[in-house]
Design a protein around this motif. Structure first.
Motif, short mmCIF file in Angstrom:
data_model
loop_
_atom_site.label_atom_id
_atom_site.label_comp_id
_atom_site.label_asym_id
_atom_site.label_seq_id
_atom_site.Cartn_x
_atom_site.Cartn_y
_atom_site.Cartn_z
N UNK A 23 8.65 3.06 -20.44
CA UNK A 23 8.77 2.67 -21.83
C UNK A 23 7.41 2.76 -22.54
N UNK A 24 7.47 3.01 -23.83
CA UNK A 24 6.24 3.14 -24.62
C UNK A 24 5.63 1.76 -24.92
N UNK A 25 4.30 1.71 -24.95
CA UNK A 25 3.57 0.57 -25.49
C UNK A 25 3.47 -0.64 -24.60
N UNK A 26 3.73 -0.48 -23.30
CA UNK A 26 3.71 -1.65 -22.42
C UNK A 26 2.32 -2.26 -22.31
N UNK A 59 0.82 -1.22 0.00
CA UNK A 59 0.00 0.00 0.00
C UNK A 59 0.85 1.27 0.00
N UNK A 60 1.28 1.67 -1.21
CA UNK A 60 2.11 2.88 -1.34
C UNK A 60 1.57 3.83 -2.40
N UNK A 61 0.33 3.58 -2.86
CA UNK A 61 -0.38 4.43 -3.82
C UNK A 61 0.16 4.34 -5.24
N UNK A 62 1.04 3.36 -5.51
CA UNK A 62 1.53 3.15 -6.86
C UNK A 62 1.46 1.67 -7.21
N UNK A 63 1.63 1.37 -8.50
CA UNK A 63 1.68 -0.01 -8.97
C UNK A 63 3.11 -0.45 -9.24
N UNK A 64 4.08 0.26 -8.69
CA UNK A 64 5.49 0.04 -9.03
C UNK A 64 6.00 -1.33 -8.62
N UNK A 65 5.37 -1.94 -7.61
CA UNK A 65 5.89 -3.22 -7.12
C UNK A 65 5.44 -4.41 -7.97
N UNK A 66 4.50 -4.18 -8.88
CA UNK A 66 3.99 -5.27 -9.69
C UNK A 66 4.87 -5.53 -10.92
N UNK A 67 4.48 -6.50 -11.72
CA UNK A 67 5.32 -6.91 -12.85
C UNK A 67 5.20 -5.91 -14.00
N UNK A 68 6.31 -5.28 -14.30
CA UNK A 68 6.40 -4.38 -15.46
C UNK A 68 7.21 -5.10 -16.52
N UNK A 69 6.63 -5.37 -17.68
CA UNK A 69 7.34 -6.18 -18.68
C UNK A 69 8.41 -5.38 -19.41
N UNK A 70 9.27 -6.08 -20.10
CA UNK A 70 10.17 -5.43 -21.05
C UNK A 70 9.35 -4.94 -22.23
N UNK A 71 9.75 -3.85 -22.84
CA UNK A 71 8.97 -3.33 -23.98
C UNK A 71 9.18 -4.17 -25.22
#
Length: 654
Positions: A498-501, A468-480
């Protein structure tokens, strides 16, 4: 050797401020910065542009009753010029426009733009006073800012943060013959660049956005000669939306921005709307344009380090004591608020919990969390120390509520007390020789004592997803997709820029939507950072339904479980919640259509925070495996969707 005093040269159509370090030329009476001379460079601004398109204040406005976040763009031009201060220590000049004297449709504001130069200072200041009188028509103000367009043959290296700086493409690379359009006008794929190193890169100004709390200095470096151009914002008090609000910084042009008000990452809720009969006055700025060069160092990147040091100096000097306008109160005319914030959550601790790094702020009175979209007044924020103590200094006179949010805990804190900060009282007394002015602080220092935040909580945590930090930064962000790369963000902690994720979701889940199993899955790798639409073979889009599977050994059939869903952002989306029946109609819960944050498009990781609490009657649950279905059905484009901050299931109260 003495430092040259400041000189002011008034010409027919221009004025020049000169302190021997730099010279700033401004059109008269319009107040457009047409030239900045420094270190042998006649003009750091783009000489190929018309004089009116080099350094200017502008705004976007619309008439009362208009919806949306757009309107008429207007470069603010003064009609009167006045010298406010002129001596060897300081020059301050004013360019004003009076709405009542204008013909045709114009934003109903009086605007006073100021420029200040000090002796020995390697830069200049600018601020403006906007005023709407009570009897004037209403209007909306979606955006206002300061823009500087630098020479593209000089400034090629841009710096926004220690880990966000790079050599930039040329503006020519964005032209139709050198680039291909992408999903929206701000983003292009560079195909035939002037310099081959940029071939195949995406350029998009939103990739360089920054949160207010981190947005104190950014700018550009010229290598030959080594010169830095930096825009320093020592205080966020005049910016809208609080510490987490994201704003544009610098981008290809080379363009350097000081953003004061915009709807980016929030939407129409952020647009201030003024009615007829509503008086308003606000001071935007000052911001400081700082110029530097190398003296005993051969590394141009030292200019960035020096700019950060200068930023610290400017922050220490805030609020400035040299401005001529009475609308900008000095330190002795301001107040401070102190106290201690602790958290009470009996399912975490039987004692009050000391909070380290909680955000505590003063903003105009409103509802819980209203500071996120507040745009008319001033805001003052700080962070608590390791024991929860806080001190908010140099608060302008006015009425405020105290707000807070604590990383690690859901929800928002608001203290219902109206906090009134009184300005210093000017007293004038005369001796036998001189008349003196002094400010007497009266009732300005307020101690709030110990404050306790009780975050939403009914029962013990059965399971949780995320932080609970008000962002989605801890979740899975894929390579572009390799076709859409910005080299800066390869192997970068902010790879979400990155664009188009959004297109990667269908690549990673080609045959079905995300399924998350509590106790087995890991949100860092198994929870996609955004619930977006799925592109179908016919080029259209469809909504998506994510599943959370979890086991319960025992069920309290008469109790009520609580599902807490904190959203980090939403864009023309809807969240429908169902339990154990994916086709239940109506769903157990729906948000309805929410959000105009546009965060997915603009490479952010959060927009407006929202918290939803959903009752689950024990009769809806089963011993053994249960499934929660999260459906986002809105699907007219690829850019609609949600980002989650945190999800928690609580047992019935005990």
């Amino acid at each position: 050797m003495s430092i040259q005093g400041v000189q002011l040269f008034i010409q027919d159509d221009h004025v020049v401020m000169d302190n021997g370090i730099l010279q700033v030329t401004i059109s008269k009476p319009e107040g457009i910065v047409t030239g900045v001379s420094y270190q042998g460079i006649d003009n750091l601004l783009e000489i190929r542009n018309h004089e009116s398109d080099r350094g200017y204040w502008d705004l976007v406005w619309s008439e009362e009753g208009t919806g949306g976040t757009t309107g008429t763009s207007y470069v603010i031009k003064g009609s009167k010029f006045k010298v406010m201060v002129e001596n060897e220590e300081q020059v301050e000049i004013s360019f004003t426009r009076d709405w009542s004297t204008l013909e045709g449709k114009h934003v109903p504001l009086n605007i006073d733009k100021r420029f200040v130069m000090l002796r020995g200072s390697s830069g200049f200041y600018s601020y403006a006073i906007y005023e709407h009188l009570k009897e004037w028509p209403g209007f909306n103000l979606p955006q206002t800012r300061v823009v500087f367009k630098l020479r593209k043959d000089k400034f090629r290296y841009m710096a926004v943060a220690d880990n966000r700086q790079r050599r930039m493409p040329l503006p020519d690379d964005r032209s139709p013959r050198r680039s291909s359009p992408l999903a929206y006008p701000e983003a292009v794929l560079i195909v035939h660049p002037v310099e081959s190193e940029f071939k195949g890169e995406v350029d998009d100004k939103y990739q360089y956005s920054c949160e207010n709390k981190d947005l104190h200095v950014h700018g550009w470096i010229c290598n030959d000669p080594p010169v830095g151009w930096w825009q320093i914002t020592p205080s966020n008090e005049f910016r809208s939306g609080g510490p987490m609000k994201q704003n544009l910084t610098s981008h290809v042009g080379p363009i350097n921005l000081a953003m004061f008000l915009s709807a980016h990452y929030v939407g129409e809720e952020m647009v201030p709307k003024f009615q007829r009969g509503e008086p308003w006055k606000k001071v935007f700025g000052p911001v400081f344009v700082y110029l530097n060069t190398l003296i005993d160092n051969n590394d141009p990147l030292w200019l960035w380090e020096d700019a950060k040091q200068e930023t610290n100096t400017q922050v220490q000097c805030w609020p400035y004591n040299f401005l001529a306008s009475d609308d900008f109160p000095k330190s002795e005319q301001r107040g401070c608020v102190s106290g201690r914030l602790r958290v009470s959550d009996r399912y975490v601790s039987n004692e009050h919990i000391s909070v380290n790094g909680a955000y505590v702020g003063l903003a105009p009175p409103g509802d819980v969390g209203s500071w996120q979209a507040e745009s008319k007044g001033y805001q003052f924020w700080t962070k608590t120390d390791e024991n929860g103590y806080f001190l908010i200094n140099d608060v302008r006179a006015g009425d405020y509520n105290l707000y807070a949010w604590v990383p690690g805990f859901i929800g928002d804190y608001k203290n219902d007390t109206i906090i009134t900060i009184t300005s210093g009282i000017k007293s004038i007394f005369t001796s036998n020789i001189h008349t003196y002015e002094q400010y007497v602080k009266a009732g300005c220092d307020i101690d709030m004592g110990e404050l306790v935040y009780e975050p939403p909580r009914d029962g013990a945590t059965l399971w949780e997803i995320g932080i609970p930090d008000r962002t989605a930064a801890e979740f899975y962000v894929p390579d572009p997709d390799p076709k859409y790369i910005n080299k800066l963000y390869v192997n970068h902690p902010e790879k979400y820029r990155q664009y188009g994720l959004w297109e990667r979701y269908s690549d990673l889940y080609p045959n079905g939507d995300l399924v998350y199993t509590v106790g087995v899955s890991d949100y860092r790798t198994d929870w996609f950072f955004a619930q977006v639409t799925r592109k179908k073979d016919d080029g259209k889009y469809e909504g998506t339904t994510w599943q959370i599977k979890f086991n319960l050994d025992r069920i309290n059939q008469t109790g009520t479980y609580k599902l807490r869903v904190a959203l980090a952002t939403a864009y023309v989306a809807e969240l429908q919640v169902r339990i154990n029946n994916p086709k239940a109609n109506p769903p157990l819960f729906t948000t309805g259509v929410i959000g105009h944050d546009n965060t997915i498009t603009r490479h952010g990781i959060h927009g407006l925070y929202g918290l939803y609490s959903i009752d689950l009657k024990g009769t809806l649950l089963m011993e053994g495996e249960n499934t929660i279905f999260l459906t986002q059905p809105m699907c007219s484009s690829a850019l609609q969707g949600l980002m989650y901050d945190y999800i928690r299931l609580e047992a019935p109260p005990s």
